[in-house]
Design a protein around this motif. Structure first.
Motif, PDB file in Angstrom:
ATOM      1  N   TYR A 295      -8.127   1.544  14.712  1.00  0.00           N
ATOM      2  CA  TYR A 295      -8.115   1.620  13.355  1.00  0.00           C
ATOM      3  C   TYR A 295      -8.083   0.376  12.429  1.00  0.00           C
ATOM      4  CZ  TYR A 295      -5.713   2.511   8.709  1.00  0.00           C
ATOM      5  OH  TYR A 295      -5.539   2.141   7.457  1.00  0.00           O
ATOM      6  N   HIS A 296      -9.012   0.165  11.492  1.00  0.00           N
ATOM      7  CA  HIS A 296      -9.009  -1.236  10.948  1.00  0.00           C
ATOM      8  C   HIS A 296      -7.797  -1.044   9.818  1.00  0.00           C
ATOM      9  CE1 HIS A 296     -12.766  -2.865  12.137  1.00  0.00           C
ATOM     10  NE2 HIS A 296     -13.006  -1.663  12.473  1.00  0.00           N
ATOM     11  N   SER A 297      -6.488  -1.612  10.194  1.00  0.00           N
ATOM     12  CA  SER A 297      -5.367  -1.487   9.660  1.00  0.00           C
ATOM     13  C   SER A 297      -5.087  -2.581   8.449  1.00  0.00           C
ATOM     14  CB  SER A 297      -4.153  -1.239  10.390  1.00  0.00           C
ATOM     15  OG  SER A 297      -3.948  -2.588  11.166  1.00  0.00           O
ATOM     16  N   GLY A 298      -5.881  -3.564   8.569  1.00  0.00           N
ATOM     17  CA  GLY A 298      -5.189  -4.865   7.965  1.00  0.00           C
ATOM     18  C   GLY A 298      -4.040  -5.284   8.117  1.00  0.00           C
ATOM     19  N   GLY A 299      -3.324  -4.878   9.109  1.00  0.00           N
ATOM     20  CA  GLY A 299      -1.997  -5.280   9.285  1.00  0.00           C
ATOM     21  C   GLY A 299      -0.931  -4.418   8.731  1.00  0.00           C
ATOM     22  N   LEU A 300      -1.438  -3.329   8.248  1.00  0.00           N
ATOM     23  CA  LEU A 300      -0.370  -2.212   7.591  1.00  0.00           C
ATOM     24  C   LEU A 300      -0.255  -0.914   8.613  1.00  0.00           C
ATOM     25  CD1 LEU A 300      -1.818  -2.755   3.964  1.00  0.00           C
ATOM     26  CD2 LEU A 300       0.170  -3.873   4.929  1.00  0.00           C
ATOM     27  N   ARG A 301       0.951  -0.683   8.651  1.00  0.00           N
ATOM     28  CA  ARG A 301       1.105   0.905   9.212  1.00  0.00           C
ATOM     29  C   ARG A 301       1.510   1.970   7.985  1.00  0.00           C
ATOM     30  NH1 ARG A 301       5.293   2.541  14.187  1.00  0.00           N
ATOM     31  NH2 ARG A 301       4.216   4.527  14.752  1.00  0.00           N
ATOM     32  N   LEU A 302       0.423   2.482   7.741  1.00  0.00           N
ATOM     33  CA  LEU A 302       0.644   3.600   6.384  1.00  0.00           C
ATOM     34  C   LEU A 302       0.656   5.214   7.147  1.00  0.00           C
ATOM     35  CD1 LEU A 302      -2.566   4.380   6.804  1.00  0.00           C
ATOM     36  CD2 LEU A 302      -3.016   3.097   4.773  1.00  0.00           C
ATOM     37  N   ASN A 303       0.802   5.028   8.336  1.00  0.00           N
ATOM     38  CA  ASN A 303       0.813   6.444   9.092  1.00  0.00           C
ATOM     39  C   ASN A 303       1.581   6.337  10.294  1.00  0.00           C
ATOM     40  OD1 ASN A 303       0.098   8.897  10.786  1.00  0.00           O
ATOM     41  ND2 ASN A 303      -0.466   9.392   8.874  1.00  0.00           N
ATOM     42  N   PRO A 304       2.444   7.228  10.770  1.00  0.00           N
ATOM     43  CA  PRO A 304       3.016   7.431  12.049  1.00  0.00           C
ATOM     44  C   PRO A 304       2.163   7.278  13.194  1.00  0.00           C
ATOM     45  CG  PRO A 304       4.317   8.801  10.799  1.00  0.00           C
ATOM     46  CD  PRO A 304       3.053   8.376   9.831  1.00  0.00           C
ATOM     47  N   ASN A 305       0.860   7.712  13.001  1.00  0.00           N
ATOM     48  CA  ASN A 305       0.001   7.929  14.105  1.00  0.00           C
ATOM     49  C   ASN A 305      -1.040   6.630  13.929  1.00  0.00           C
ATOM     50  OD1 ASN A 305       0.612  10.619  12.933  1.00  0.00           O
ATOM     51  ND2 ASN A 305      -0.102  11.040  15.056  1.00  0.00           N
ATOM     52  N   LEU A 306      -0.941   6.024  12.962  1.00  0.00           N
ATOM     53  CA  LEU A 306      -1.910   4.736  12.658  1.00  0.00           C
ATOM     54  C   LEU A 306      -1.098   3.338  12.795  1.00  0.00           C
ATOM     55  CD1 LEU A 306      -4.308   6.297  10.094  1.00  0.00           C
ATOM     56  CD2 LEU A 306      -4.667   6.119  12.672  1.00  0.00           C
ATOM     57  N   TYR A 307      -1.066   2.540  13.893  1.00  0.00           N
ATOM     58  CA  TYR A 307      -0.344   1.419  14.021  1.00  0.00           C
ATOM     59  C   TYR A 307      -0.977   0.144  13.346  1.00  0.00           C
ATOM     60  CZ  TYR A 307       2.307   4.004  17.587  1.00  0.00           C
ATOM     61  OH  TYR A 307       3.297   4.714  18.044  1.00  0.00           O
ATOM     62  N   ALA A 308      -0.170  -0.807  13.223  1.00  0.00           N
ATOM     63  CA  ALA A 308      -0.584  -2.118  12.492  1.00  0.00           C
ATOM     64  C   ALA A 308      -1.454  -2.805  13.508  1.00  0.00           C
ATOM     65  CB  ALA A 308       0.470  -2.737  12.079  1.00  0.00           C
ATOM     66  N   ASN A 375       6.161   8.459   1.309  1.00  0.00           N
ATOM     67  CA  ASN A 375       4.790   8.584   0.415  1.00  0.00           C
ATOM     68  C   ASN A 375       4.592   7.669  -0.593  1.00  0.00           C
ATOM     69  OD1 ASN A 375       4.104  10.842   1.693  1.00  0.00           O
ATOM     70  ND2 ASN A 375       4.057  12.345  -0.038  1.00  0.00           N
ATOM     71  N   GLU A 376       5.821   7.139  -0.965  1.00  0.00           N
ATOM     72  CA  GLU A 376       5.527   5.943  -1.901  1.00  0.00           C
ATOM     73  C   GLU A 376       5.117   4.669  -1.097  1.00  0.00           C
ATOM     74  OE1 GLU A 376       9.361   7.151  -4.966  1.00  0.00           O
ATOM     75  OE2 GLU A 376       9.338   5.253  -3.965  1.00  0.00           O
ATOM     76  N   ASN A 377       5.782   4.365   0.042  1.00  0.00           N
ATOM     77  CA  ASN A 377       5.211   3.062   0.630  1.00  0.00           C
ATOM     78  C   ASN A 377       3.820   3.366   1.253  1.00  0.00           C
ATOM     79  OD1 ASN A 377       7.502   1.707   0.487  1.00  0.00           O
ATOM     80  ND2 ASN A 377       8.624   2.624   2.117  1.00  0.00           N
ATOM     81  N   THR A 378       3.545   4.787   1.640  1.00  0.00           N
ATOM     82  CA  THR A 378       2.141   4.688   2.074  1.00  0.00           C
ATOM     83  C   THR A 378       1.055   4.732   1.130  1.00  0.00           C
ATOM     84  OG1 THR A 378       2.937   6.481   3.721  1.00  0.00           O
ATOM     85  CG2 THR A 378       0.599   6.714   2.957  1.00  0.00           C
ATOM     86  N   PHE A 379       1.424   5.076  -0.394  1.00  0.00           N
ATOM     87  CA  PHE A 379       0.450   4.718  -1.471  1.00  0.00           C
ATOM     88  C   PHE A 379       0.193   3.476  -1.696  1.00  0.00           C
ATOM     89  CE2 PHE A 379      -0.929   4.541  -5.751  1.00  0.00           C
ATOM     90  CZ  PHE A 379      -1.809   5.235  -5.671  1.00  0.00           C
ATOM     91  N   LEU A 380       1.308   2.770  -1.717  1.00  0.00           N
ATOM     92  CA  LEU A 380       1.007   1.137  -1.949  1.00  0.00           C
ATOM     93  C   LEU A 380       0.366   0.577  -0.594  1.00  0.00           C
ATOM     94  CD1 LEU A 380       4.909   0.141  -2.855  1.00  0.00           C
ATOM     95  CD2 LEU A 380       2.886   0.507  -4.195  1.00  0.00           C
ATOM     96  N   TYR A 381       0.413   1.172   0.547  1.00  0.00           N
ATOM     97  CA  TYR A 381      -0.189   0.384   1.664  1.00  0.00           C
ATOM     98  C   TYR A 381      -1.539   0.995   1.541  1.00  0.00           C
ATOM     99  CZ  TYR A 381       4.043  -0.799   4.264  1.00  0.00           C
ATOM    100  OH  TYR A 381       5.203  -1.531   4.544  1.00  0.00           O
ATOM    101  N   SER A 382      -1.785   2.032   0.778  1.00  0.00           N
ATOM    102  CA  SER A 382      -3.282   2.339   0.788  1.00  0.00           C
ATOM    103  C   SER A 382      -4.062   1.673  -0.363  1.00  0.00           C
ATOM    104  CB  SER A 382      -3.278   4.225   0.308  1.00  0.00           C
ATOM    105  OG  SER A 382      -4.695   4.726   0.092  1.00  0.00           O
ATOM    106  N   CYS A 383      -3.251   1.323  -1.308  1.00  0.00           N
ATOM    107  CA  CYS A 383      -3.740   0.680  -2.274  1.00  0.00           C
ATOM    108  C   CYS A 383      -4.293  -0.990  -1.953  1.00  0.00           C
ATOM    109  CB  CYS A 383      -2.866   0.433  -3.624  1.00  0.00           C
ATOM    110  SG  CYS A 383      -2.583   2.020  -4.561  1.00  0.00           S
ATOM    111  N   LYS A 384      -3.408  -1.391  -0.890  1.00  0.00           N
ATOM    112  CA  LYS A 384      -3.551  -2.653  -0.448  1.00  0.00           C
ATOM    113  C   LYS A 384      -5.045  -2.281   0.691  1.00  0.00           C
ATOM    114  CE  LYS A 384       1.034  -4.351  -0.706  1.00  0.00           C
ATOM    115  NZ  LYS A 384       2.306  -4.809   0.213  1.00  0.00           N
TER     116      LYS A 384
END
Length: 493
Positions: A295-308, A375-384
């Motif tokens: 997964y191309h994460s960009g260094g962000l973990r926005l899901n328990p199944n998708l690691y940074a 969800n709040e942190n996830t949306f912030l990571y999604s925007c990033k």
């Protein structure tokens, strides 16, 4: 031809009477008399009215005569000014003659009728629009297109004063009013982005794999068998025909073991309208072993199944425990199943409960509270992640990234503004606007989102997204503090 010709015409008309049947206005020279007698008669009429300095060609006009004997045919040119003067002079003389002699009334009426447009169509052309005689065929050459246009206008004029039922005009071509074309407000760059995005294929074969995560695959010591190649081709065919509208795939002609996919975040989740890229590698023993994923994460973990680090934790990929149909099956499992599972099971409405053991708290108040904070942190990571994709789009997906955020940028900004108000992450905005109040999101989340909102607004504007209302609001206020709309305002989805 001048006013003298008008006088000569009048003399010819007035000299005719009921006692002289040989002078007939509008008669056909080929139907009643022999050609020799016609020529003698015309010559005798001309001699009666010619002056000494007049030429025979300008002496008279035989109205309505069908002529087939002319030689040396030339373009028939008529002067509009002479026509007007001739009609005025003739009308004046006829009025005088009608008052002095009642017996001449019929002749005057016939002369006036003979000068009506139907009888003198050939006088309505100027020197640039004249009809031509055909030297090979003894007939006039007419412009049929002009005749059709005139007929359409004449027919349409008959409907001007009628109150037609609605819809009738649409069925009659000459009653339809032309609709002016609206000028496009898009810049050439925006038009180009739209064209490339609309032509972007869901499945396609490309060449350059240099930026693929598995471009340098670990050596396995042997070439894949023919059955492997056949299985990969079957996977390609399945993906080409059955991909959902929100998943796009690229495969590589020279490296059949590689695949790249982008998944659009589902609506109603903290991932909505985001783009999430995955690279896959088919091992040489595929399908007996599942594909490897990154997964191309960009260094962000926005899901328990998708690691940074890019690891994708999923039972179907044998990267997490599971049983039965949850595990990879060499006979039934496919690449399409992997992609759909990531979209449906990983990028879901409340990813907090994807964490092992947390699903047991799904019905508790504390569990729901933690899920909303996640969800709040996830949306912030999604925007990033959106910003990361916009600034560094993966190879062969540049057009798709630009077009997607140009199309969905306004929706993302509207949702962000709603989250800055009293709407929770992932809520249905249409239902949220009708709700009475609400806790909304945390203050820490709003402070962070305001900063991201400015970056998203700038990037979406560059891509040509519909950001006018947000730019106007920003210019009016001067900063981002007034981004939320006042209470009672209408939210858009």
């Amino acid at each position: 031809m001048g006013p003298s010709a008008t006088k000569k015409q009048l003399t010819l008309v007035e000299s005719s009477s009921a006692d002289d049947p040989e002078v007939v206005i509008g008669a056909s020279s080929s139907s009643s008399f022999s050609s020799t007698y016609d020529r003698n008669k015309r010559q005798r009429s001309i001699d009666l009215n010619l002056h000494e300095d007049d030429e025979p060609d300008s002496a008279m006009m035989i109205i309505g005569e069908n002529t087939i004997d002319y030689k040396n045919k030339k373009p028939a040119v008529y002067d509009r000014d002479w026509q007007s003067q001739a009609q005025e002079a003739l009308s004046s003389d006829l009025m005088k003659s009608s008052t002095s002699s009642g017996s001449q009334t019929g002749a005057a009426d016939d002369a006036c009728k003979s000068l009506e447009p139907d009888a003198m169509d050939y006088t309505s052309y100027n020197s640039d629009e004249c009809d031509y005689y055909d030297e090979d065929e003894d007939e006039y050459v007419y412009d049929t297109d002009m005749i059709d246009i005139d007929c359409s206008y004449n027919l349409a004029a008959k409907f001007d004063d009628l109150d037609l039922p609605p819809g009738v005009e649409a069925t009659v071509p000459w009653l339809q009013k032309p609709v002016p074309e609206k000028a496009s407000n898009h810049t050439p760059l925006e038009v180009e982005i739209d064209e490339r995005f609309n032509s972007f294929k869901q499945f396609d074969t490309v060449e350059d794999y240099s930026d693929h995560h598995f471009a340098i695959a670990p050596k396995e010591g042997k070439k894949p068998p023919k059955e492997w190649m056949k299985k990969i081709q079957q996977e390609w065919k399945l993906l080409e025909n059955d991909l959902p509208e929100t998943i796009f795939v690229r495969v590589y002609e020279e490296r059949m073991d590689l695949l790249r996919a982008v998944i659009i975040g589902p609506a109603g989740t903290p991932y909505h309208d985001g783009l999430f890229f995955f690279d896959f590698h088919f091992p040489t023993d595929y399908p007996y072993s599942p594909p490897r994923a990154h997964y191309h994460s960009g260094g962000l973990r926005l899901n328990p199944n998708l690691y940074a680090c890019g690891k994708v934790c999923l039972s179907l990929l044998n990267t997490w425990s599971g049983s039965g149909c949850e595990r990879w099956n060499p006979v039934k499992s496919t690449m399409l199943q992997v992609l759909v599972s990531i979209q449906a099971l990983v990028l879901n409405e409340k990813p907090y409960f994807n964490e092992p053991g947390y699903e047991r708290t799904a019905k508790s108040e504390s569990g729901q509270k933690h899920a909303l904070m996640y969800n709040e942190n996830t949306f912030l990571y999604s925007c990033k992640t959106m910003l990361y994709s916009l600034r560094r789009p993966p190879k062969y997906f540049e057009d798709f990234v630009a077009g997607h955020f140009r199309k969905r940028g306004h929706t993302i900004l509207v949702a962000s503004r709603a989250y800055l108000d009293k709407v929770q992450i992932g809520s249905d905005l249409e239902k949220a606007q009708n709700a009475n109040g609400g806790e909304g999101c945390s203050n820490n989340f709003k402070a962070e989102l305001k900063k991201l909102f400015e970056d998203l607004l700038m990037e979406f504007t560059v891509k040509g997204a519909d950001c006018k209302e947000f730019l106007c609001q920003k210019a009016k206020v001067g900063d981002a503090t007034a981004l939320p709309k006042p209470e009672g305002s209408t939210l858009e989805q």
